[in-house]
Design a protein around this motif. Structure first.
Motif, PDB file in Angstrom:
ATOM      1  N   LEU A 185       2.377   2.019  -3.422  1.00  0.00           N
ATOM      2  CA  LEU A 185       1.406   2.657  -4.307  1.00  0.00           C
ATOM      3  C   LEU A 185       1.158   4.106  -3.896  1.00  0.00           C
ATOM      4  O   LEU A 185       1.075   4.999  -4.756  1.00  0.00           O
ATOM      5  N   ALA A 186       1.048   4.351  -2.590  1.00  0.00           N
ATOM      6  CA  ALA A 186       0.864   5.726  -2.120  1.00  0.00           C
ATOM      7  C   ALA A 186       2.064   6.590  -2.507  1.00  0.00           C
ATOM      8  O   ALA A 186       1.902   7.743  -2.933  1.00  0.00           O
ATOM      9  N   THR A 240       0.831  -1.207   0.000  1.00  0.00           N
ATOM     10  CA  THR A 240       0.000   0.000   0.000  1.00  0.00           C
ATOM     11  C   THR A 240       0.862   1.252   0.000  1.00  0.00           C
ATOM     12  O   THR A 240       0.541   2.247  -0.676  1.00  0.00           O
ATOM     13  N   PHE A 241       1.978   1.209   0.717  1.00  0.00           N
ATOM     14  CA  PHE A 241       2.842   2.389   0.823  1.00  0.00           C
ATOM     15  C   PHE A 241       3.658   2.592  -0.451  1.00  0.00           C
ATOM     16  O   PHE A 241       4.024   3.720  -0.767  1.00  0.00           O
ATOM     17  N   ALA A 277      -4.229   3.516  -0.259  1.00  0.00           N
ATOM     18  CA  ALA A 277      -3.124   4.284  -0.866  1.00  0.00           C
ATOM     19  C   ALA A 277      -3.583   5.686  -1.244  1.00  0.00           C
ATOM     20  O   ALA A 277      -2.854   6.670  -1.030  1.00  0.00           O
ATOM     21  N   TYR A 323       7.768   2.856   3.089  1.00  0.00           N
ATOM     22  CA  TYR A 323       7.820   1.416   3.347  1.00  0.00           C
ATOM     23  C   TYR A 323       8.851   1.085   4.419  1.00  0.00           C
ATOM     24  O   TYR A 323       8.602   0.264   5.311  1.00  0.00           O
ATOM     25  N   GLY A 373       7.738   6.070  -1.925  1.00  0.00           N
ATOM     26  CA  GLY A 373       7.201   4.780  -1.508  1.00  0.00           C
ATOM     27  C   GLY A 373       8.213   3.981  -0.708  1.00  0.00           C
ATOM     28  O   GLY A 373       7.867   3.335   0.290  1.00  0.00           O
TER      29      GLY A 373
END
Length: 261
Positions: free
Chosen positions: A98-99, A95-96, A184, A131, A127
């Motif tokens: 993609l964010a 998710t991080f 995200a 992460y 990212g």
């Protein structure tokens, strides 16, 4: 110690099946399955976990066709089950990634990628920053212990060789993927909103003062605003991690129950 070794060697076929599920998990899980982690360490950790499980749950039984083909199919099934559990952890933590990709696209960092030492792939710089912080928080708060505990719990509800791969499991993964995109976007939404407001302001300014080069002005402004918002958001990552951790374990247990016979 003698009891442990005798119990392990007496149930060597069961130990191998338990070992395979742990190994599949450690291969795909981002916490334990990085390429920089030696294969011998993954194998050794899987063997230690399997011996501990056999010692604490001595009543584990396995039923399969009394031939080598039936046992090999059972090994492949347990490997897939372990890899599915590890893949859940990978998806939630991605998710991080993609964010960070969404944020980098907005502030002009999309052309800059860095090499992730764990997965050995090119990822967005923001990212990777997110992460690594979340991964550090996961280790500091003993989240990896809870992940292993969930894997131990899977043997209570999914006996060896009795996992069911059906449409429910596929539906659970589809829900997880949709939740990843939503999370995200929520994480990146402050910076996306700020850059959107800036783009609107620059558009209005370009109409009122067409002689000004908005492209030259806009790039440094987007970068400055993006970095300022990153400085504001970064201290909130601890709160974001608490929510993501709850979501991780919730989805992990949903998938475990979806594989129940």
């Amino acid at each position: 110690m003698d009891f442990l070794m005798s119990n392990v060697f007496f149930h060597i076929d069961i130990v191998l099946l338990v070992f395979i599920r742990f190994l599949g998990f450690f291969i795909t899980s981002p916490v334990f399955g990085g390429r920089d982690i030696p294969s011998y360490s993954k194998i050794g950790l899987s063997f230690i976990m399997s011996t501990i499980l056999i010692s604490t749950m001595p009543d584990i039984t396995v039923s399969y066709n009394d031939n080598i083909l039936g046992y090999v199919l059972l090994i492949l099934k347990e490997l897939v089950v372990g890899m599915l559990f590890g893949f859940i952890v990978y998806l939630i933590l991605s998710t991080f990634y993609l964010a960070g990709q969404l944020i980098d696209y907005q502030i002009g960092f999309s052309m800059i990628n860095v090499l992730d030492p764990l997965s050995q792939i090119q990822i967005p710089i923001t990212g990777n920053f997110y992460y690594l912080i979340i991964l550090a928080l996961l280790l500091v708060t003993n989240g990896h212990h809870k992940i292993i505990q969930a894997l131990f719990y899977s043997y209570n509800v999914i006996p060896i060789g009795e996992a069911i791969f059906n449409s429910t499991m596929i539906g659970n993964y589809i829900i997880i993927l949709s939740d990843i995109f939503i999370l995200a976007i929520k994480i990146a939404s402050p910076i996306i909103g700020a850059i959107l407001i800036l783009d609107v302001a620059l558009g209005i300014l370009a109409r009122t003062a067409p002689q000004m080069n908005m492209f030259v002005i806009g790039l440094p402004l987007k970068l400055i605003i993006g970095l300022v918002f990153l400085m504001i958001i970064t201290p909130l990552l601890n709160m974001i991690y608490n929510f993501i951790a709850e979501e991780l374990f919730r989805q992990l247990f949903i998938v475990i129950k979806g594989l129940m016979p």
